[in-house]
Design a protein around this motif. Structure first.
Motif, PDB file in Angstrom:
ATOM      1  N   GLN A 108       0.866  -1.014  -0.227  1.00 28.27           N
ATOM      2  CA  GLN A 108      -0.120   0.074  -0.301  1.00 28.27           C
ATOM      3  C   GLN A 108       0.531   1.122   0.014  1.00 28.27           C
ATOM      4  OE1 GLN A 108      -3.955  -0.144   2.343  1.00 28.27           O
ATOM      5  NE2 GLN A 108      -2.673   1.693   3.488  1.00 28.27           N
ATOM      6  N   GLY A 109       0.997   1.967  -1.175  1.00 25.20           N
ATOM      7  CA  GLY A 109       2.452   2.569  -1.318  1.00 25.20           C
ATOM      8  C   GLY A 109       2.964   2.492  -0.911  1.00 25.20           C
ATOM      9  N   ASN A 110       4.252   2.543  -0.169  1.00 25.43           N
ATOM     10  CA  ASN A 110       5.786   2.390  -0.394  1.00 25.43           C
ATOM     11  C   ASN A 110       5.884   1.655   1.494  1.00 25.43           C
ATOM     12  OD1 ASN A 110       5.040   4.424   1.989  1.00 25.43           O
ATOM     13  ND2 ASN A 110       7.375   5.253   1.953  1.00 25.43           N
ATOM     14  N   GLN A 111       4.213   1.080   2.022  1.00 24.64           N
ATOM     15  CA  GLN A 111       4.702   0.600   3.349  1.00 24.64           C
ATOM     16  C   GLN A 111       3.960  -1.038   2.824  1.00 24.64           C
ATOM     17  OE1 GLN A 111       1.761   2.655   5.687  1.00 24.64           O
ATOM     18  NE2 GLN A 111       2.699   2.342   7.009  1.00 24.64           N
ATOM     19  N   VAL A 112       4.534  -1.826   3.490  1.00 29.57           N
ATOM     20  CA  VAL A 112       3.876  -3.788   3.684  1.00 29.57           C
ATOM     21  C   VAL A 112       2.983  -3.910   4.635  1.00 29.57           C
ATOM     22  CG1 VAL A 112       4.544  -6.216   3.833  1.00 29.57           C
ATOM     23  CG2 VAL A 112       6.323  -3.798   2.597  1.00 29.57           C
ATOM     24  N   LEU A 113       1.578  -4.514   3.911  1.00 28.12           N
ATOM     25  CA  LEU A 113       0.833  -4.729   5.162  1.00 28.12           C
ATOM     26  C   LEU A 113       0.755  -6.496   4.981  1.00 28.12           C
ATOM     27  CD1 LEU A 113      -1.626  -2.303   4.286  1.00 28.12           C
ATOM     28  CD2 LEU A 113      -0.552  -1.762   6.190  1.00 28.12           C
ATOM     29  N   ALA A 114       1.173  -7.333   5.972  1.00 25.15           N
ATOM     30  CA  ALA A 114       0.540  -8.353   6.230  1.00 25.15           C
ATOM     31  C   ALA A 114      -0.341  -8.412   7.293  1.00 25.15           C
ATOM     32  CB  ALA A 114       2.143  -9.121   7.284  1.00 25.15           C
ATOM     33  N   THR A 115      -1.438 -10.116   6.841  1.00 28.41           N
ATOM     34  CA  THR A 115      -2.169 -10.344   7.692  1.00 28.41           C
ATOM     35  C   THR A 115      -1.401 -11.804   7.825  1.00 28.41           C
ATOM     36  OG1 THR A 115      -3.921  -9.414   6.327  1.00 28.41           O
ATOM     37  CG2 THR A 115      -4.592 -10.546   7.932  1.00 28.41           C
ATOM     38  N   VAL A 116      -2.117 -12.328   9.438  1.00 24.98           N
ATOM     39  CA  VAL A 116      -1.655 -13.242   9.599  1.00 24.98           C
ATOM     40  C   VAL A 116      -2.825 -13.822  10.416  1.00 24.98           C
ATOM     41  CG1 VAL A 116      -0.037 -13.947  12.225  1.00 24.98           C
ATOM     42  CG2 VAL A 116       1.095 -12.901  10.093  1.00 24.98           C
ATOM     43  N   PHE A 117      -2.604 -15.293  11.274  1.00 23.65           N
ATOM     44  CA  PHE A 117      -3.625 -15.509  12.001  1.00 23.65           C
ATOM     45  C   PHE A 117      -2.625 -16.250  13.035  1.00 23.65           C
ATOM     46  CE2 PHE A 117      -5.884 -19.742  13.183  1.00 23.65           C
ATOM     47  CZ  PHE A 117      -6.962 -19.092  13.879  1.00 23.65           C
ATOM     48  N   VAL A 118      -3.168 -15.679  14.418  1.00 25.57           N
ATOM     49  CA  VAL A 118      -2.533 -16.259  15.737  1.00 25.57           C
ATOM     50  C   VAL A 118      -3.955 -17.014  16.546  1.00 25.57           C
ATOM     51  CG1 VAL A 118      -1.559 -15.906  17.596  1.00 25.57           C
ATOM     52  CG2 VAL A 118      -1.616 -14.298  15.117  1.00 25.57           C
ATOM     53  N   PRO A 119      -3.582 -18.965  16.673  1.00 24.17           N
ATOM     54  CA  PRO A 119      -4.161 -19.248  17.605  1.00 24.17           C
ATOM     55  C   PRO A 119      -4.063 -18.810  18.337  1.00 24.17           C
ATOM     56  CG  PRO A 119      -2.770 -20.887  15.617  1.00 24.17           C
ATOM     57  CD  PRO A 119      -2.331 -19.177  16.233  1.00 24.17           C
ATOM     58  N   GLN A 120      -4.855 -19.266  19.108  1.00 23.45           N
ATOM     59  CA  GLN A 120      -5.830 -19.302  20.455  1.00 23.45           C
ATOM     60  C   GLN A 120      -4.414 -19.132  21.702  1.00 23.45           C
ATOM     61  OE1 GLN A 120      -8.641 -21.358  22.385  1.00 23.45           O
ATOM     62  NE2 GLN A 120      -8.762 -20.448  24.302  1.00 23.45           N
ATOM     63  N   GLY A 121      -4.120 -18.335  22.011  1.00 21.27           N
ATOM     64  CA  GLY A 121      -2.589 -18.399  23.460  1.00 21.27           C
ATOM     65  C   GLY A 121      -1.585 -18.337  22.402  1.00 21.27           C
ATOM     66  N   LYS A 122      -1.425 -18.114  21.574  1.00 21.57           N
ATOM     67  CA  LYS A 122      -0.216 -18.325  20.770  1.00 21.57           C
ATOM     68  C   LYS A 122       0.764 -16.440  20.469  1.00 21.57           C
ATOM     69  CE  LYS A 122       0.452 -22.189  21.082  1.00 21.57           C
ATOM     70  NZ  LYS A 122       1.023 -23.399  20.826  1.00 21.57           N
ATOM     71  N   LEU A 123      -0.156 -15.503  20.790  1.00 23.89           N
ATOM     72  CA  LEU A 123      -0.034 -14.340  20.749  1.00 23.89           C
ATOM     73  C   LEU A 123       1.500 -13.864  21.558  1.00 23.89           C
ATOM     74  CD1 LEU A 123      -3.346 -12.097  21.327  1.00 23.89           C
ATOM     75  CD2 LEU A 123      -1.395 -12.954  19.308  1.00 23.89           C
ATOM     76  N   THR A 124       1.279 -15.206  22.449  1.00 26.96           N
ATOM     77  CA  THR A 124       2.401 -14.631  23.613  1.00 26.96           C
ATOM     78  C   THR A 124       4.255 -15.048  22.762  1.00 26.96           C
ATOM     79  OG1 THR A 124       3.208 -17.350  23.905  1.00 26.96           O
ATOM     80  CG2 THR A 124       1.839 -15.328  25.841  1.00 26.96           C
ATOM     81  N   HIS A 125       3.477 -15.671  21.543  1.00 20.66           N
ATOM     82  CA  HIS A 125       5.034 -15.631  20.640  1.00 20.66           C
ATOM     83  C   HIS A 125       6.078 -14.084  20.882  1.00 20.66           C
ATOM     84  CE1 HIS A 125       7.998 -16.624  17.413  1.00 20.66           C
ATOM     85  NE2 HIS A 125       7.185 -15.852  16.471  1.00 20.66           N
ATOM     86  N   PHE A 126       4.844 -13.261  20.160  1.00 23.75           N
ATOM     87  CA  PHE A 126       5.243 -11.703  19.771  1.00 23.75           C
ATOM     88  C   PHE A 126       5.122 -11.153  20.472  1.00 23.75           C
ATOM     89  CE2 PHE A 126       2.515 -13.686  16.475  1.00 23.75           C
ATOM     90  CZ  PHE A 126       3.203 -13.297  15.254  1.00 23.75           C
ATOM     91  N   GLU A 127       5.104 -11.396  21.775  1.00 22.20           N
ATOM     92  CA  GLU A 127       5.484 -10.557  23.150  1.00 22.20           C
ATOM     93  C   GLU A 127       6.736 -11.336  23.678  1.00 22.20           C
ATOM     94  OE1 GLU A 127       2.291 -11.952  25.377  1.00 22.20           O
ATOM     95  OE2 GLU A 127       0.536 -10.397  24.365  1.00 22.20           O
ATOM     96  N   ARG A 128       6.892 -12.262  23.388  1.00 27.67           N
ATOM     97  CA  ARG A 128       8.650 -12.701  23.685  1.00 27.67           C
ATOM     98  C   ARG A 128       9.434 -12.405  22.721  1.00 27.67           C
ATOM     99  NH1 ARG A 128       5.837 -17.918  24.558  1.00 27.67           N
ATOM    100  NH2 ARG A 128       6.588 -18.285  22.497  1.00 27.67           N
ATOM    101  N   LEU A 129       9.241 -11.806  21.405  1.00 35.12           N
ATOM    102  CA  LEU A 129       9.899 -11.228  20.800  1.00 35.12           C
ATOM    103  C   LEU A 129      10.470  -9.952  20.727  1.00 35.12           C
ATOM    104  CD1 LEU A 129       8.676 -12.087  17.374  1.00 35.12           C
ATOM    105  CD2 LEU A 129      10.688 -13.469  18.430  1.00 35.12           C
ATOM    106  N   ILE A 130       8.774  -8.999  21.410  1.00 35.46           N
ATOM    107  CA  ILE A 130       9.152  -7.603  21.752  1.00 35.46           C
ATOM    108  C   ILE A 130      10.336  -7.170  22.702  1.00 35.46           C
ATOM    109  CG2 ILE A 130       8.025  -5.339  22.189  1.00 35.46           C
ATOM    110  CD1 ILE A 130       5.794  -7.291  20.459  1.00 35.46           C
ATOM    111  N   GLU A 131      10.012  -8.365  23.993  1.00 34.23           N
ATOM    112  CA  GLU A 131      10.596  -8.246  24.911  1.00 34.23           C
ATOM    113  C   GLU A 131      11.824  -8.745  24.805  1.00 34.23           C
ATOM    114  OE1 GLU A 131       9.128 -11.871  27.564  1.00 34.23           O
ATOM    115  OE2 GLU A 131       7.640 -10.487  28.080  1.00 34.23           O
TER     116      GLU A 131
END
Length: 833
Positions: A108-131
Motif C-alpha cells: 500500500q504505497g510504500n508500505q507492506v501490510l501482512a495479515t497473520v492468523f494467530v491461534p488461541q494462546g499464541k500471541l505470547t510468541h510475539f510478546e516474547r519477541l518484543i521483550e
C-alpha cells in the motif's frame, strides 16, 4: 528453413544425450536496504500496548467461535503494518510453526501490510519477541537475539479488518456496501480441510450468506464462492476471521453471441467429398464451450453423439448459442474460406468432443469456473480414458483486473494441466484464449488500446498455451467498403486482442502465441465497425437455416491453435503435452509489422523485447515448422525429467542438473565458417500451482519449481561451461579456465526470457561460432517444493521438454543428414497440411 525448400523430414529424437550431476545454484548478491532504528524502549511499549488490545479482541472472538461450535481457526487475524519505505520480513512472522500462518501480504504505497492468523494462546510468541528486543537480548558469544530488524520494521499491529483481507482491485468492490455480489473466499487449508470448509459454511449461514457447494483445493488454500454484501461481512467477525483473502468472483464468462447474417454462398457442394478423415494418434480437440450441434453435415462425421457432454444435465448437449459450433468448425477445418474455394483434399487427422460448460449469460451465476472446468475434464476422461486430448477453452472473464496474478480459475487450469491428482504423471494440454477487446471506442485508439486492454482470466495460467489474435485480413469487399480502411495492417495484432503490457515484471509473458483472429475497420470520421470480409468463415449452429457463419477475435484464434496442436499430436503420438506446447512456440515467428511496432528502428533492447513479448508472445506459429525438419533446418527433441531438490538433514537444497551433449554437425559447421545460422532453444515444463496473495515472497512462491537452460558459448570448454552455471563445479575445480567472454547474439537474453514455465530464445551468428554450442544444461531454480518442505514435495521429479533447432537458410549442405547419421534412423511421417 523447412518452408523454403519444401522438404518434410521428421524431427530428430536423440537418445541418452544427458548426464546428471549434482547442482548448486550460484548465490546472487542481494543488497537489502537497512531498516531505520526506532527508539527501542518507546517502540516496544507501543507494540506491547497494541498487542494487549489484540489480546482483548481475541478473548471475545474465541468465546464467539466456541459458542458457534467452530472446530477450526480458533484464534484471531492480525495485521502488521511496516514503517514507511521499509520491507517487512513477512515470512519471519510465521516462522515459529506454532500454528501461526501468514495469510496474505499486500503493498500500500510504500508500505507492506501482512495479515497473520494467530491461534488461541499464541500471541505470547510475539510478546516474547518484543521483550527480547526491549532487553537487547544476546546469546552465546554475544550473538544478537533481539530481533531488531524485524521489530524495527513494524510500525503497528492491529486486529485485521475487511480491508486486511481484500486482495482484489479497488474497482472490483461495489460502490454500495449493501449491494450483494458473489465473492471468492480463500480459506487456509489447515490440517483438516473438510472441517475448515464445514465450519466456514456454518458461520456463513449464521451471517445470512449463501455458500456454494463446489470448492477448489490447492496446497495451502481452498476457494469457495459466497453470495452476500460487504455490510454482512463487516457485521460477522467469525466469517472474516476464517478467511485468508477475499476477491470478487468472476461470475460471467465472455463469449460471442449470434453473429451478423451473411448471405450464404452456393459453394458448399463438394467439400464433404474432399474431406480426408485420417484419425491418427487417437487425437481429439476437447472443446469446453457452449456445446456443439453435430447435425451439421461437415461436423457429423467428426463429432459422435456420445462425445457430447454437459456439466448441467438440464441444459442438454446441443448448442443453443452458436459459439461452440463455430469454434468446432475452426478447430477441425480452420478458416473455411480457403477450404471452400480450393479444389484439393482437406485432411483432418483428429476428431472433436464437446463439454457444454456455458449456455448463456447468467447460467453459472455464483459458480466457480475453476470447479466447472475440472468437472468438464473429469466427464470426458471418465467416458474415454485412452484418448490423447487438446483441451480448448475460449471462455474467459470479462475483464483483465488480475493483471497476471493467479486467480482460482487460472490456478485450477494450472493444477489440471500439471495433473496434481496423478503427481504430474499424465499432464494435460490446455489451449485457452487471451480474452477480447470488443469495445469499438477502444478500437479507435488502436494500437495504443492494445497496451491498456489486458489478458482476461484464466489467460494468465502458467501451464496453458494462451492464444492472442493477429490478422492478415485487410481486403474489405462489402459494397460500402470503400468508405473504410482496416484498423490493423496485414500481419499486425488484431484490434480484438488483449496483452500483458502492464503486468508486473515477474509474471509470464502472455499471450504465448497469436493466430488469425480477424480485423475491424474504421471510416474517415473515426467510426469503427466489424466487417464480414475481415472475419473467418466457419460452421453455423443452425445448419437447416444456414450452413456457414462468421467468427473472429481470440475465440477464433484459440480454436485454430487447438486444431494445430491436435495435428502435431496426431503426427507424433509419443509427444508429451509439454512438447506440443514447446513446438507451437518454437515454430512461431514475429511478423515485420510486430517488429516495427515494438522494436522501432530494429532496436532490440530489453525494454523493447519485453513489450514485444507482452503484446505478441513469440509470434505466429507455423504448422510446417512444427511438424517437419528439412536439410538445412533440423529440430532435435528431448523429453526427460530431473529431480530439482533433495532434503539433506533438515535443509532442502537443489539436487540435479542435466548436461545434454547433443548430436551436432560440428565439422560441417566449422567448414561453413562465416555463413549466418540461427540456434533456437525452447524449454517447456509444467508447474504445480500454490496460489495466494503473499506479495511475491520467494518462500511462498506460486510455482512448485523453476527450470532454466544455458548453452555453451563459442569459446568455452566443458569445464568452464559447467563452472559458469554450477557452484558445485566451481568448488571441484583446481584450475579455473576462462569463461569465454559475454554471450552476445541472443534475441531475448537470459535475464529477460526467464519467465513462467515456458522459456524460448534464439541466437544468431556464424556457423563456426555455432560449432561449439552442442552442449546445453537444464538446471533448477527456486520454487515452493523447496521452500515449503512441510508439504513433502522436495523429492519429486520434474518433467521437461527441450527443443533445439539449427536453421541455416543460406546453405546447400545437408545438415540434417549429418546429425541423423549420429542417431537411429527416424520413422518417416506424412501428415498433409
Amino acid at each position: 528453413m523447412a518452408t523454403e525448400n519444401h522438404q518434410r523430414r521428421p524431427h530428430l529424437f536423440p537418445q541418452d544425450t544427458r548426464s546428471t550431476e549434482g547442482y548448486t545454484a550460484k548465490k546472487a548478491v542481494v543488497v537489502k536496504a537497512a531498516v531505520p532504528h526506532q527508539p527501542r524502549v518507546q517502540h516496544a511499549q507501543e507494540l506491547h500496548t497494541q498487542f494487549a488490545q489484540v489480546e482483548a479482541a481475541q478473548l471475545q472472538l474465541v468465546a464467539e467461535q466456541k459458542a458457534a461450535k467452530v472446530q477450526t481457526a480458533i484464534g484471531i487475524l492480525i495485521e502488521f503494518e511496516s514503517q514507511q519505505g521499509v520491507e517487512l520480513a513477512a515470512e519471519s512472522l510465521a516462522r515459529d510453526r506454532q500454528g501461526i500462518e501468514l495469510m496474505n501480504v499486500r503493498k500500500q504505497g510504500n508500505q507492506v501490510l501482512a495479515t497473520v492468523f494467530v491461534p488461541q494462546g499464541k500471541l505470547t510468541h510475539f510478546e516474547r519477541l518484543i521483550e527480547a528486543y526491549a532487553e537487547h537480548r544476546t546469546g552465546a558469544g554475544g550473538r544478537s537475539l533481539d530481533n531488531q530488524s524485524l521489530i524495527d520494521a513494524i510500525r503497528s499491529v492491529r486486529v485485521a479488518t475487511f480491508d486486511s483481507l481484500w486482495t482484489d482491485s479497488a474497482g472490483a468492490l461495489p460502490a454500495n456496501d449493501a449491494e450483494a455480489i458473489w465473492w471468492e473466499a480463500w480459506l487456509p487449508a489447515g490440517d483438516n480441510r473438510p472441517q475448515v470448509i464445514e465450519d466456514f459454511r456454518k458461520v456463513g449461514e449464521l451471517a445470512g450468506l449463501l455458500i456454494r457447494e463446489r470448492a477448489l483445493h490447492f496446497p495451502e488454500r481452498s476457494v469457495v464462492q459466497m453470495y452476500g454484501s460487504k455490510a454482512q461481512l463487516l457485521q460477522s467477525s467469525l466469517v472474516l476471521n476464517m478467511v485468508a483473502e477475499l476477491r470478487r468472483a468472476k461470475t460471467t464468462a465472455e463469449f460471442f453471441a449470434a453473429l451478423p447474417q451473411e448471405e450464404e454462398a452456393e459453394w458448399t457442394g463438394n467439400l464433404q467429398d474432399r474431406l480426408m478423415l485420417q484419425h491418427a494418434g487417437n487425437s481429439y480437440v476437447t472443446l469446453l464451450d457452449t456445446g456443439v450441434n453435430h447435425g451439421h453435415p461437415l461436423l457429423a462425421p467428426m463429432v459422435a453423439d456420445g462425445d457430447r457432454h454437459t456439466v448441467e444435465p438440464g441444459w442438454g448437449h446441443d448448442d443453443t448459442n452458436g459459439h461452440g459450433t463455430e469454434l468446432a468448425g475452426l478447430a477441425l477445418f480452420g478458416d473455411l474460406t480457403p477450404a471452400l474455394s480450393d479444389n484439393g483434399a482437406l485432411s483432418v487427422p483428429h476428431r472433436l468432443e464437446s463439454v457444454k460448460i456455458l449456455q448463456g449469460p447468467g447460467d453459472n451465476d455464483g459458480q466457480s469456473y475453476g470447479a466447472i472446468t475440472a468437472e468438464a475434464v473429469a466427464r470426458v476422461e471418465i467416458t474415454a480414458q485412452d484418448r490423447r486430448r487438446v483441451f480448448a477453452m475460449a471462455v474467459s472473464s470479462t475483464d483483465g483486473r488480475d493483471r497476471g496474478r493467479p486467480s482460482s480459475w487460472s490456478a485450477e487450469v494450472d493444477r489440471l494441466a500439471f495433473d496434481c491428482e496423478g503427481q504430474g504423471e499424465t499432464p494435460r494440454l490446455f489451449v485457452i484464449c487471451a480474452g477480447n477487446t470488443q469495445d469499438p471506442n477502444a478500437w479507435g485508439d488502436y494500437p495504443a488500446s492494445l497496451s491498456t486492454n489486458l489478458v482476461h482470466d484464466p489467460g494468465q495460467a502458467w501451464n496453458a498455451l494462451t492464444v492472442g489474435a493477429y490478422s492478415e485480413l485487410t481486403t474489405i469487399s462489402e459494397a460500402f467498403g470503400h468508405e473504410y480502411v482496416p484498423i490493423a495492417a496485414a500481419g499486425g495484432l488484431s484490434p480484438y486482442t488483449t496483452t500483458s503490457s502492464t503486468w508486473q515484471p515477474g509474471w509470464p509473458f502472455k499471450p504465448d502465441i497469436v493466430m488469425e483472429g480477424g480485423n475491424a475497420a474504421v471510416d474517415g470520421t473515426g467510426f469503427t465497425s466489424q466487417m464480414d470480409s475481415l472475419s473467418l468463415l466457419t460452421t453455423n449452429y443452425q445448419p437447416h437455416d444456414r450452413l456457414f457463419t462468421l467468427s473472429w477475435a481470440t475465440s477464433a484464434s484459440t480454436a485454430l491453435a487447438a486444431g494445430m496442436a491436435a495435428r502435431i499430436q496426431a503426427a507424433y503420438p509419443n509427444f508429451w503435452p509439454e512438447t506440443i506446447r514447446a513446438l507451437m512456440v518454437h515454430s512461431a515467428r514475429w511478423t515485420q509489422p510486430m517488429l516495427n511496432a515494438y522494436t522501432p528502428n530494429g532496436l532490440r533492447n530489453q525494454a523493447n523485447m519485453r513489450q514485444l513479448l507482452r503484446h505478441c508472445g513469440y509470434g505466429v506459429p507455423s504448422l510446417e515448422r512444427a511438424l517437419y525438419s528439412a536439410s538445412n533446418s533440423l529440430t532435435l527433441i528431448v523429453q526427460d525429467q530431473l529431480q530439482p531438490y533433495q532434503k539433506v538433514g533438515s535443509t532442502v537444497r537443489t539436487r540435479d542438473m542435466h548436461l545434454h551433449d547433443l548430436p551436432w554437425p560440428t565439422e560441417l559447421l566449422q567448414e561453413l565458417g562465416d555463413a549466418q545460422v540461427t540456434l533456437r532453444v525452447t524449454l517447456s515444463y509444467f508447474i504445480e500451482p500454490n496460489p495466494g496473495e503473499r506479495g511475491g515472497i520467494d518462500k511462498y512462491a506460486y510455482q512448485s519449481h523453476a527450470l532454466r537452460f544455458a548453452v555453451r558459448r563459442p569459446l568455452e570448454t566443458e569445464a568452464s561451461f559447467r563452472r559458469r552455471i554450477n557452484a558445485q563445479a566451481v568448488a571441484a575445480e583446481q584450475v579455473l579456465p576462462a569463461a569465454g567472454g559475454a554471450d552476445v547474439g541472443w534475441t531475448i537474453g537470459e535475464r529477460t526470457r526467464a519467465r513462467g514455465s515456458l522459456v524460448s530464445d534464439s541466437w544468431r551468428g556464424t556457423a563456426a561460432a555455432l560449432a561449439n554450442r552442442g552442449q546445453l544444461a537444464v538446471f533448477p531454480a527456486l520454487g515452493w517444493w523447496r521452500n515449503r518442505p512441510s508439504h513433502g514435495r522436495f523429492d519429486r521429479a520434474a518433467r521437461y521438454s527441450l527443443v533445439v533447432s539449427i536453421e541455416a537458410p543460406e546453405i546447400q549442405q545437408d545438415l540434417y543428414a549429418r546429425v541423423a547419421q549420429q542417431i537411429a534412423a527416424p520413422v518417416a511421417i506424412e501428415i498433409p497440411i
